[in-house]
Design an enzyme around this catalytic site. Structure first.
Site, PDB file in Angstrom:
ATOM      1  N   PHE A  53       0.853  -1.192   0.000  1.00  0.00           N
ATOM      2  CA  PHE A  53       0.000   0.000   0.000  1.00  0.00           C
ATOM      3  C   PHE A  53       0.883   1.234   0.000  1.00  0.00           C
ATOM      4  O   PHE A  53       1.950   1.250   0.627  1.00  0.00           O
ATOM      5  CB  PHE A  53      -0.894   0.047   1.239  1.00  0.00           C
ATOM      6  CG  PHE A  53      -1.938  -1.039   1.308  1.00  0.00           C
ATOM      7  CD1 PHE A  53      -2.810  -1.257   0.252  1.00  0.00           C
ATOM      8  CD2 PHE A  53      -2.049  -1.827   2.440  1.00  0.00           C
ATOM      9  CE1 PHE A  53      -3.786  -2.253   0.331  1.00  0.00           C
ATOM     10  CE2 PHE A  53      -3.024  -2.819   2.525  1.00  0.00           C
ATOM     11  CZ  PHE A  53      -3.889  -3.032   1.469  1.00  0.00           C
ATOM     12  N   GLU A  54       0.372   2.295  -0.631  1.00  0.00           N
ATOM     13  CA  GLU A  54       1.210   3.483  -0.799  1.00  0.00           C
ATOM     14  C   GLU A  54       1.537   4.189   0.510  1.00  0.00           C
ATOM     15  O   GLU A  54       2.467   4.979   0.570  1.00  0.00           O
ATOM     16  CB  GLU A  54       0.581   4.464  -1.784  1.00  0.00           C
ATOM     17  CG  GLU A  54      -0.636   5.163  -1.226  1.00  0.00           C
ATOM     18  CD  GLU A  54      -1.203   6.215  -2.176  1.00  0.00           C
ATOM     19  OE1 GLU A  54      -0.695   6.367  -3.288  1.00  0.00           O
ATOM     20  OE2 GLU A  54      -2.165   6.872  -1.763  1.00  0.00           O
ATOM     21  N   GLY A  55       0.772   3.906   1.569  1.00  0.00           N
ATOM     22  CA  GLY A  55       1.116   4.483   2.871  1.00  0.00           C
ATOM     23  C   GLY A  55       2.490   3.999   3.349  1.00  0.00           C
ATOM     24  O   GLY A  55       3.072   4.586   4.270  1.00  0.00           O
ATOM     25  N   GLY A  56       3.000   2.911   2.745  1.00  0.00           N
ATOM     26  CA  GLY A  56       4.320   2.408   3.113  1.00  0.00           C
ATOM     27  C   GLY A  56       4.294   0.980   3.628  1.00  0.00           C
ATOM     28  O   GLY A  56       5.203   0.528   4.320  1.00  0.00           O
TER      29      GLY A  56
END
Lengths: 255, 321
Positions: A53-56
């Protein structure tokens, strides 16, 4: 058309999208249907699917009934292997560690370009949409699966604005623009599954969803679709698929 | 050609050398910390979307009626609405701007951008991150392989496409972004500003290194001994930090990892209010939640005990199993 007695359009979209994923793949998933479909694939057939996920987040196992409201919330980190900074998780795409990028779409064109920035002229937009988020990075750097609603106004000949590039102007224009890797792989809608012609890079119908005709698909599309000679009919969602999907999203956040 | 956006290296170094970077206590109030932010400054905002938003600091800047701030953030949510709607900012650099995926388009953002009242400068998510990273590295740009071929790139003359001097490939150079001030909310730090971040760190480390000043708000101030017991958890070193403000629930109604999840009832009510009337709805919301409360605690009381406790129970549940 979609058999509304057994499942909704959002449900068949999530289930058919989940079927596209393979065990062992590394998948970069956006929020909404992609997150749901990747989680569904993990529960059904792909326990070794690594979800980013792009949140990391690297290697998430989202908990059924606790879907995150964005890909930047703590719920995304549930049982993950690792958390990274946002730029670093996106750099994994650039290095080439990601097999599939998986996103929703607001507007798509015949070459698989996605628009999530502007309706109308960008200089004086009729509607300012939210923008790219990680979408541009994901679609620039890996093979993409897009899951979206099939409507004529969403399937247009040319998008108003290329937010996330597909094959740009078709042919070899993507590579010539500086994007030698990745590209549109599949588009999944509640009507059909689409791929892209190897040479022209135009969108083509690979399989029709159960109960959907060629005319249904073409009538809901704003450009001429390519149809293969032989077109498969997709197997309808099974009870097991539907039950599992509903158990993952009991509050119907995304379905 | 000089890119006016990029701070000259000499100025960056001078600016840093003039900061008092000694090991000293920097604990102050929100009101005092706000003095680091002057009208027209470039302000970097930590966290992302609804997570670890430095909401208390934004709240204070709204109350002090700052103007014309140029803000930058990984992904912008209702914080961006508030910044535009209050008149604190008329320019936001980010990759995505809406209230949240659950609610569709932000009528507040749309009104400001479509009527030309404010600018939403769109970059890819990775580009925003690499701009902060270049700023933190003390280099004027970094090369990336996204945005190429897209209209997002065409909208950004600040970025330069080049042919790589080593390989001849097309690359995009994104300019360093060195905010005048960064606002960052963390779970805990000591009085010196050694900051520990649990869970997702987003772009906050690069942002802290890039900025010329850093205001930390924190759920708790802990002793320096406690920081030293787990130095691997320290993500921002004290010498980057200029102000430390202890603000429990400082991200409300957004989340702070491991402490509280987003306060979704409040968010729902907010979205319904401002999207039904982005002018009057926003005015009423700001009046009630931003201008009228006498303190941050009073603001939290308005959000309500039940909502705060429910969000806390969910937030802490991440550590339950």
């Amino acid at each position: 058309m979609t058999d509304t007695t057994r499942y909704t359009a959002a449900e068949i979209l999530a289930i058919l999208s989940a079927r596209q994923l393979k065990d062992g793949q590394v998948v970069f998933a956006g929020v909404g249907t992609p997150l749901l479909a990747a989680t569904l694939a993990q529960r059904l057939r792909c326990p070794g699917l690594t979800i980013l996920f792009e949140g990391g987040v690297v290697g998430a196992f989202v908990e059924p009934g606790k879907l995150p409201p964005s890909t930047n919330d703590q719920r995304c980190t549930k049982r993950a292997n690792m958390v990274l900074g946002s730029a670093d998780v996106l750099l994994l795409l650039q290095r080439g560690y990601v097999d599939i990028g998986f996103m929703g779409g607001a507007q798509i064109d015949q070459f698989g370009n996605l628009n999530s920035s502007f309706i109308g002229d960008p200089a004086a937009p009729k509607t300012r949409l939210p923008g790219t988020g990680g979408g541009n990075d994901i679609s620039s750097l890996t093979n993409m699966i897009v899951a979206m609603k099939h409507e004529k106004r969403r399937f247009v000949e040319k998008v108003d604005f290329i937010t996330s590039p597909g094959f740009i102007r078709g042919g070899t224009s993507r590579a010539e623009s500086g994007l030698p890797a990745g590209g549109m792989f599949r588009v999944i809608t509640e009507l059909a599954i689409f791929g892209f012609d190897e040479k022209t890079r135009r969108m083509k119908v690979l399989a029709l969803n159960p109960g959907v005709s060629r005319e249904n698909v073409q009538d809901n599309t704003g450009f001429d679709l390519v149809f293969d000679e032989q077109i498969a009919i997709t197997e309808p969602p099974t009870e097991h698929e539907l039950e599992t999907l509903r158990s993952i999203d009991p509050e119907r956040m995304f379905i | 050609m000089l890119n006016a956006q990029v701070e000259p290296y000499q100025r960056l170094r001078e600016n840093l050398s003039q900061r008092d970077r000694s090991l000293r206590e920097k604990v102050m109030t929100l009101e005092e910390a706000a003095s680091f932010v002057q009208d027209g400054m470039k302000v970097g905002i930590g966290g992302s979307t609804m997570s670890r938003t430095p909401m208390a600091m934004i709240w204070e800047l709204v109350r002090q009626r700052r103007k014309n701030l140029s803000c930058s953030r990984a992904i912008t949510s209702t914080d961006g609405d508030i910044l535009f709607g209050s008149g604190v900012s008329d320019h936001i650099i980010t990759s995505w701007f809406a209230q949240g995926i659950l609610w569709g388009l932000s009528k507040v953002m749309r009104r400001h951008v479509e009527q030309g009242l404010a600018r939403y400068e769109e970059w890819s998510h990775m580009a925003v991150g690499m701009r902060f990273r270049a700023g933190g590295m003390g280099v004027p740009f970094l090369p990336i392989r996204s945005m190429l071929g897209s209209d997002v790139m065409d909208q950004r003359p600040e970025a330069k496409q080049i042919d790589c001097p080593f390989t001849g490939e097309k690359l995009l150079l994104v300019p360093a972004l060195n905010p005048d001030v960064a606002l960052i909310h963390v779970q805990r730090c000591d009085a010196y500003g050694n900051a520990q971040i649990d869970g997702l760190q987003f772009m906050d480390i690069d942002l802290a290194l890039a900025a010329n000043r850093v205001i930390l708000t924190t759920e708790r101030i802990v002793s320096n001994d406690q920081i030293r017991r787990a130095p691997d958890q320290t993500k921002i070193p004290f010498f980057c930090v200029d102000a430390v403000v202890e603000v429990p629930y400082g991200s409300a109604p957004h989340e702070c990892f491991g402490i509280y999840e987003p306060m979704l009832n409040h968010m729902e009510a907010y979205v319904a209010k401002v999207n039904s009337d982005p002018v009057e709805g926003m005015r009423e919301y700001l009046e009630r939640y931003f201008y009228e409360p006498k303190s941050w605690n009073e603001y939290l009381a308005l959000i309500g005990m039940e909502e705060v406790l429910d969000a806390s129970q969910k937030g802490r549940s991440i550590y339950n199993d």
